[in-house]
Design a protein around this motif. Sequence first.
Motif, PDB file in Angstrom:
ATOM      1  N   GLY A 181      51.142  27.543   9.996  1.00  0.00           N
ATOM      2  CA  GLY A 181      50.862  27.247  11.189  1.00  0.00           C
ATOM      3  C   GLY A 181      49.673  25.896  11.545  1.00  0.00           C
TER       4      GLY A 181
ATOM      5  N   CYS B 200      38.995  32.778   1.988  1.00  0.00           N
ATOM      6  CA  CYS B 200      38.010  32.996   3.000  1.00  0.00           C
ATOM      7  C   CYS B 200      38.085  33.493   4.475  1.00  0.00           C
ATOM      8  CB  CYS B 200      36.823  31.454   3.621  1.00  0.00           C
ATOM      9  SG  CYS B 200      35.349  31.856   4.373  1.00  0.00           S
TER      10      CYS B 200
ATOM     11  N   VAL C  80      36.356  33.906   7.334  1.00  0.00           N
ATOM     12  CA  VAL C  80      35.430  33.604   8.426  1.00  0.00           C
ATOM     13  C   VAL C  80      34.039  34.437   9.286  1.00  0.00           C
ATOM     14  CG1 VAL C  80      36.736  31.187   8.884  1.00  0.00           C
ATOM     15  CG2 VAL C  80      36.763  33.343  10.264  1.00  0.00           C
TER      16      VAL C  80
ATOM     17  N   ALA D 184      40.853  28.883  11.913  1.00  0.00           N
ATOM     18  CA  ALA D 184      41.091  30.268  11.975  1.00  0.00           C
ATOM     19  C   ALA D 184      40.911  31.432  13.033  1.00  0.00           C
ATOM     20  CB  ALA D 184      40.954  31.463  10.446  1.00  0.00           C
TER      21      ALA D 184
ATOM     22  N   ILE E 161      41.996  35.279  15.437  1.00  0.00           N
ATOM     23  CA  ILE E 161      43.635  36.066  15.924  1.00  0.00           C
ATOM     24  C   ILE E 161      44.095  36.499  17.048  1.00  0.00           C
ATOM     25  CG2 ILE E 161      43.126  36.788  13.259  1.00  0.00           C
ATOM     26  CD1 ILE E 161      41.839  39.456  15.888  1.00  0.00           C
TER      27      ILE E 161
ATOM     28  N   ALA F 267      40.407  25.406  20.159  1.00  0.00           N
ATOM     29  CA  ALA F 267      39.569  26.347  20.982  1.00  0.00           C
ATOM     30  C   ALA F 267      41.223  27.260  21.239  1.00  0.00           C
ATOM     31  CB  ALA F 267      38.910  25.949  21.972  1.00  0.00           C
TER      32      ALA F 267
ATOM     33  N   PRO G  49      44.766  24.024  22.471  1.00  0.00           N
ATOM     34  CA  PRO G  49      46.409  24.009  22.095  1.00  0.00           C
ATOM     35  C   PRO G  49      46.844  25.370  23.450  1.00  0.00           C
ATOM     36  CG  PRO G  49      45.642  24.440  19.635  1.00  0.00           C
ATOM     37  CD  PRO G  49      44.122  24.732  21.273  1.00  0.00           C
TER      38      PRO G  49
ATOM     39  N   VAL H 204      51.222  26.555  24.104  1.00  0.00           N
ATOM     40  CA  VAL H 204      51.614  27.298  23.510  1.00  0.00           C
ATOM     41  C   VAL H 204      52.751  26.421  22.434  1.00  0.00           C
ATOM     42  CG1 VAL H 204      53.232  28.884  23.256  1.00  0.00           C
ATOM     43  CG2 VAL H 204      52.544  28.500  25.447  1.00  0.00           C
TER      44      VAL H 204
ATOM     45  N   PRO I 122      53.392  31.316  13.116  1.00  0.00           N
ATOM     46  CA  PRO I 122      53.354  32.710  12.841  1.00  0.00           C
ATOM     47  C   PRO I 122      53.427  33.390  14.181  1.00  0.00           C
ATOM     48  CG  PRO I 122      53.070  31.571  10.669  1.00  0.00           C
ATOM     49  CD  PRO I 122      53.242  29.882  12.363  1.00  0.00           C
TER      50      PRO I 122
ATOM     51  N   THR J 113      52.696  33.130  17.270  1.00  0.00           N
ATOM     52  CA  THR J 113      53.836  33.176  18.706  1.00  0.00           C
ATOM     53  C   THR J 113      54.542  33.561  18.511  1.00  0.00           C
ATOM     54  OG1 THR J 113      53.838  30.733  18.670  1.00  0.00           O
ATOM     55  CG2 THR J 113      52.278  31.443  20.220  1.00  0.00           C
TER      56      THR J 113
HETATM   57  P1  NAD Z   1      48.588  31.385  12.858  1.00  0.00           P
HETATM   58  O1  NAD Z   1      48.861  33.098  12.521  1.00  0.00           O
HETATM   59  O2  NAD Z   1      49.904  30.749  12.328  1.00  0.00           O
HETATM   60  O3  NAD Z   1      47.398  31.248  11.946  1.00  0.00           O
HETATM   61  C1  NAD Z   1      45.798  31.664  11.554  1.00  0.00           C
HETATM   62  C2  NAD Z   1      45.622  31.171  10.291  1.00  0.00           C
HETATM   63  O4  NAD Z   1      44.385  32.652  10.315  1.00  0.00           O
HETATM   64  C3  NAD Z   1      46.376  32.947   9.349  1.00  0.00           C
HETATM   65  O5  NAD Z   1      46.858  32.158   8.392  1.00  0.00           O
HETATM   66  C4  NAD Z   1      45.835  34.050   8.915  1.00  0.00           C
HETATM   67  O6  NAD Z   1      45.840  34.109   7.459  1.00  0.00           O
HETATM   68  C5  NAD Z   1      44.464  32.865   8.962  1.00  0.00           C
HETATM   69  N1  NAD Z   1      43.251  34.222   9.628  1.00  0.00           N
HETATM   70  C6  NAD Z   1      43.153  35.324  10.238  1.00  0.00           C
HETATM   71  N2  NAD Z   1      42.217  35.872  10.055  1.00  0.00           N
HETATM   72  C7  NAD Z   1      40.946  35.307   9.705  1.00  0.00           C
HETATM   73  C8  NAD Z   1      39.816  35.397   9.141  1.00  0.00           C
HETATM   74  N3  NAD Z   1      39.281  36.929   9.163  1.00  0.00           N
HETATM   75  N4  NAD Z   1      39.430  34.341   7.626  1.00  0.00           N
HETATM   76  C9  NAD Z   1      40.099  33.441   7.955  1.00  0.00           C
HETATM   77  N5  NAD Z   1      41.461  33.513   8.416  1.00  0.00           N
HETATM   78  C10 NAD Z   1      42.156  34.434   9.037  1.00  0.00           C
HETATM   79  O7  NAD Z   1      48.360  30.909  14.700  1.00  0.00           O
HETATM   80  P2  NAD Z   1      48.199  29.344  14.905  1.00  0.00           P
HETATM   81  O8  NAD Z   1      48.856  29.214  16.524  1.00  0.00           O
HETATM   82  O9  NAD Z   1      48.223  28.935  13.495  1.00  0.00           O
HETATM   83  O10 NAD Z   1      46.906  29.806  14.906  1.00  0.00           O
HETATM   84  C11 NAD Z   1      45.474  28.626  14.635  1.00  0.00           C
HETATM   85  C12 NAD Z   1      44.586  28.444  16.165  1.00  0.00           C
HETATM   86  O11 NAD Z   1      45.272  27.883  16.826  1.00  0.00           O
HETATM   87  C13 NAD Z   1      43.783  30.345  16.304  1.00  0.00           C
HETATM   88  O12 NAD Z   1      42.462  30.085  16.318  1.00  0.00           O
HETATM   89  C14 NAD Z   1      44.757  30.707  17.337  1.00  0.00           C
HETATM   90  O13 NAD Z   1      43.665  31.412  18.484  1.00  0.00           O
HETATM   91  C15 NAD Z   1      44.948  28.597  18.196  1.00  0.00           C
HETATM   92  N6  NAD Z   1      45.524  28.609  19.212  1.00  0.00           N
HETATM   93  C16 NAD Z   1      47.556  29.413  19.042  1.00  0.00           C
HETATM   94  C17 NAD Z   1      48.300  28.970  19.867  1.00  0.00           C
HETATM   95  C18 NAD Z   1      49.408  29.059  19.649  1.00  0.00           C
HETATM   96  O14 NAD Z   1      50.537  29.115  20.537  1.00  0.00           O
HETATM   97  N7  NAD Z   1      50.131  29.239  18.312  1.00  0.00           N
HETATM   98  C19 NAD Z   1      47.984  28.747  20.932  1.00  0.00           C
HETATM   99  C20 NAD Z   1      46.107  27.817  21.203  1.00  0.00           C
HETATM  100  C21 NAD Z   1      45.050  27.826  20.251  1.00  0.00           C
END
Ligand code: NAD
Length: 251
Positions: free
Chosen positions: A19, A64, A66, A93, A95, A142, A186, A188, A192, A194
């Motif tokens: 992601g 790690c 976090v 990182a 969820i 955030a 960000p 939407v 992975p 979403t």
């Molecule tokens: P993603 O699920 O693809 O990536 C998140 C990564 O964090 C994964 O590789 C996962 O293995 C890792 N992770 C989960 N728990 C962890 C932990 N305890 N310690 C270390 N790593 C951990 O999702 P993404 O969309 O790339 O999300 C990245 C960030 O962006 C997140 O903080 C999410 O809340 C934020 N975000 C995403 C969106 C969206 O629409 N995708 C929008 C706003 C914010």
Amino acid sequence: MIDYGLQGKVALVTGAGGGIGRAAALAFARSGASVLVSDVNDEGGRATVALIEAQGGKAAFQHCDVSDSAQVKAMVAAAVHHFGRLDCAFNNAGITNIAADEYDEAVWGRAIGINLTGVMLCMREEAEVMLTQGGGAIVNTASINGLVGNPSQPAYVASKHGVVGLTRHGALRWAKAGIRVNAVCPGVIVTPMTAPLVAKEDMRQLLDSMTPMGRMGQAEEVAEAVVWLCSGAASFVTGHPMVVDGGATAV
Ligand code: NAD
């Protein structure tokens, strides 16, 4: 892709196994930084390292979680061990719990532990190294859910509002020490996280239509903002929650 001039710099990225984190790790490397790639997902993290090496960059992986302070300490130490210093940190990182009841205390605690406490633990360790070096730049992930509410995800919304507050705190705490602290918010983004929503055609259309620009964002579009915020081009920017949301919060 703009070269933000990070040659000789060292960047650390959490949640870099896929992601937004992977896109940022690749973008840091393209701008010349060596990258400490970190994730709980070892396979994803190692694949990110391989992608960076394939484009001629330098990277190393460190497992790690976090939300575990000992693992965070070891991750920051690994960046210094592999590359000698730490200039840029992207605490990304996180969820989400699309299907779960976040009023359940266990679900709530896990979301706050990873999304908010995890950012605090990372900032604390990173700043310690940056203080000894005389500066650095930190960016926390955030969300637009850190700026506006959402009726269905109380823990996610609270954790991301917390990240924005913690970012402003860090910016003020370390402003005179040469450490800038910013956040990206960000909208939407196709990742992975979403993917289960995007896979449903009606939901994908709804998500596209909810954004004024008429589409979801790409991870690379967030990564560009992150690397810019960490670069010298953003030398007077600190404490800023930067939206990368196609206009969603402008409504
Ligand atoms: P993603 O699920 O693809 O990536 C998140 C990564 O964090 C994964 O590789 C996962 O293995 C890792 N992770 C989960 N728990 C962890 C932990 N305890 N310690 C270390 N790593 C951990 O999702 P993404 O969309 O790339 O999300 C990245 C960030 O962006 C997140 O903080 C999410 O809340 C934020 N975000 C995403 C969106 C969206 O629409 N995708 C929008 C706003 C914010």
